[in-house]
Design an enzyme around this catalytic site. Structure first.
Site, short mmCIF file in Angstrom:
data_model
loop_
_atom_site.label_atom_id
_atom_site.label_comp_id
_atom_site.label_asym_id
_atom_site.label_seq_id
_atom_site.Cartn_x
_atom_site.Cartn_y
_atom_site.Cartn_z
N PHE A 1 -102.43 -32.62 -34.75
CA PHE A 1 -101.13 -32.01 -34.93
C PHE A 1 -100.66 -31.52 -33.57
CE2 PHE A 1 -98.00 -28.89 -36.36
CZ PHE A 1 -97.40 -29.58 -37.40
N VAL A 2 -99.39 -31.75 -33.24
CA VAL A 2 -98.90 -31.40 -31.91
C VAL A 2 -97.69 -30.48 -32.00
CG1 VAL A 2 -99.76 -33.48 -30.77
CG2 VAL A 2 -97.47 -33.50 -31.80
N GLY B 1 -86.63 -30.80 -35.34
CA GLY B 1 -87.57 -31.25 -34.31
C GLY B 1 -87.01 -32.14 -33.22
N ARG C 1 -91.45 -24.65 -30.20
CA ARG C 1 -90.48 -25.73 -29.96
C ARG C 1 -90.04 -25.79 -28.50
NH1 ARG C 1 -88.77 -27.76 -34.95
NH2 ARG C 1 -88.58 -26.25 -36.64
N ASP D 1 -95.05 -39.65 -38.79
CA ASP D 1 -96.43 -39.47 -39.21
C ASP D 1 -96.72 -40.47 -40.33
OD1 ASP D 1 -98.98 -38.41 -39.47
OD2 ASP D 1 -98.34 -36.78 -40.77
N GLU E 1 -85.66 -39.41 -33.99
CA GLU E 1 -86.68 -38.61 -34.67
C GLU E 1 -87.69 -38.06 -33.67
OE1 GLU E 1 -87.80 -36.92 -36.92
OE2 GLU E 1 -87.86 -37.84 -38.90
N ASP E 2 -88.27 -36.93 -34.02
CA ASP E 2 -89.31 -36.36 -33.16
C ASP E 2 -90.63 -37.11 -33.30
OD1 ASP E 2 -89.71 -35.45 -35.76
OD2 ASP E 2 -89.95 -33.35 -35.23
N ASP F 1 -92.63 -28.08 -33.90
CA ASP F 1 -93.08 -26.72 -34.19
C ASP F 1 -94.34 -26.69 -35.05
OD1 ASP F 1 -91.72 -27.67 -36.61
OD2 ASP F 1 -91.99 -25.62 -37.31
P1 IMP Z 1 -93.66 -38.06 -42.12
O1 IMP Z 1 -92.69 -38.10 -43.26
O2 IMP Z 1 -95.08 -37.94 -42.62
O3 IMP Z 1 -93.53 -39.24 -41.19
O4 IMP Z 1 -93.40 -36.72 -41.35
C1 IMP Z 1 -92.56 -36.63 -40.29
C2 IMP Z 1 -92.11 -35.22 -40.04
O5 IMP Z 1 -93.19 -34.28 -40.18
C3 IMP Z 1 -91.64 -35.07 -38.61
O6 IMP Z 1 -90.26 -35.34 -38.50
C4 IMP Z 1 -91.98 -33.63 -38.29
O7 IMP Z 1 -90.93 -32.78 -38.70
C5 IMP Z 1 -93.20 -33.34 -39.13
N1 IMP Z 1 -94.43 -33.52 -38.33
C6 IMP Z 1 -95.34 -34.51 -38.48
N2 IMP Z 1 -96.35 -34.38 -37.61
C7 IMP Z 1 -96.06 -33.28 -36.86
C8 IMP Z 1 -96.74 -32.63 -35.76
O8 IMP Z 1 -97.81 -33.03 -35.27
N3 IMP Z 1 -96.13 -31.51 -35.26
C9 IMP Z 1 -94.96 -31.02 -35.75
N4 IMP Z 1 -94.29 -31.61 -36.77
C10 IMP Z 1 -94.84 -32.72 -37.32
MG MG Z 2 -88.82 -33.70 -38.45
#
Ligand code: IMP
Ligand code: MG
Length: 190
Positions: free
Chosen positions: A167-168, A59, A180, A118, A114-115, A174
């Protein structure tokens, strides 16, 4: 591009049916502007150092490409790929390293690129993992942070934008491997 320049569904390689991509939340111009600001901030904060930018695949690839060009320092680049077990749109916090770094982190000033953060569970795991490798410092530069969702209190040195719960997709992010290459961040409407 204006805020309401919604993708019109014109068939294009790698692009999507219009019904899956909703409102644009961050435009291309807003991304460019913010990435310039983050690059300038990092340039000032790391003056005299050679930071190692560690991008989390897949991402963060687009953000890394743009951000690195806005940092006026002798940066180095490395990549890591991780996958978190769990369903498609929620992180379980159990992280598996799919591709590890090539560089030795000892004594390095690491900036994790990081992208989106969440739950913060992926990042929390990564930070612990990288710190154990004797890096001189580990900071985080996240393009997006989803408001009010973090399960762990992670300190984020650099944040592009805070987002509502939707969700984006786009600008590297993606949904099932798609979208992407959209140059903006938009809601994914399923
Ligand atoms: P976390 O471990 O819950 O913080 O998840 C983070 C990862 O989940 C990010 O690096 C993304 O790869 C994926 N992710 C979380 N939200 C989104 C979204 O809205 N769109 C796409 N990928 C997401
Ligand atoms: Mg990611």
């Amino acid at each position: 591009m204006s805020t309401d320049a919604r993708y019109d569904g014109t068939p294009m390689t790698g692009r999507a049916p219009a019904e899956s991509v909703g409102r644009i939340l961050v435009t291309e111009a807003q991304i460019n502007q913010r990435v310039r600001e983050l690059g300038a901030q990092i340039t000032a904060d790391y003056a005299g150092k050679k930071p190692l930018l560690v991008a989390v695949l897949r991402g963060a690839y687009m953000f890394l490409a743009d951000l690195s060009r806005e940092i006026d320092l002798p940066v180095e680049i490395d990549f890591m790929a991780v996958s978190s077990y769990g369903n498609q749109t929620a992180s379980s916090g159990v992280v598996r390293i799919l591709k590890d770094l090539d560089e030795d982190l000892e004594g390095r000033h690491v900036i994790v690129v990081e992208d989106i953060i969440d739950s913060g569970l992926t990042l929390s795991y990564l930070r612990r993992n990288l710190k154990n490798r004797a890096a001189a410092s580990v900071e985080v530069c996240a393009l997006l942070v989803r408001e009010g969702r973090q399960k762990v209190d992670e300190e984020l040195a650099y944040v592009g934008f805070e987002l509502p719960p939707d969700f984006v997709v786009g600008y590297g992010l993606d949904a099932s491997g798609q979208f992407r290459n959209l140059p903006y961040i938009a809601e994914y409407t399923q």
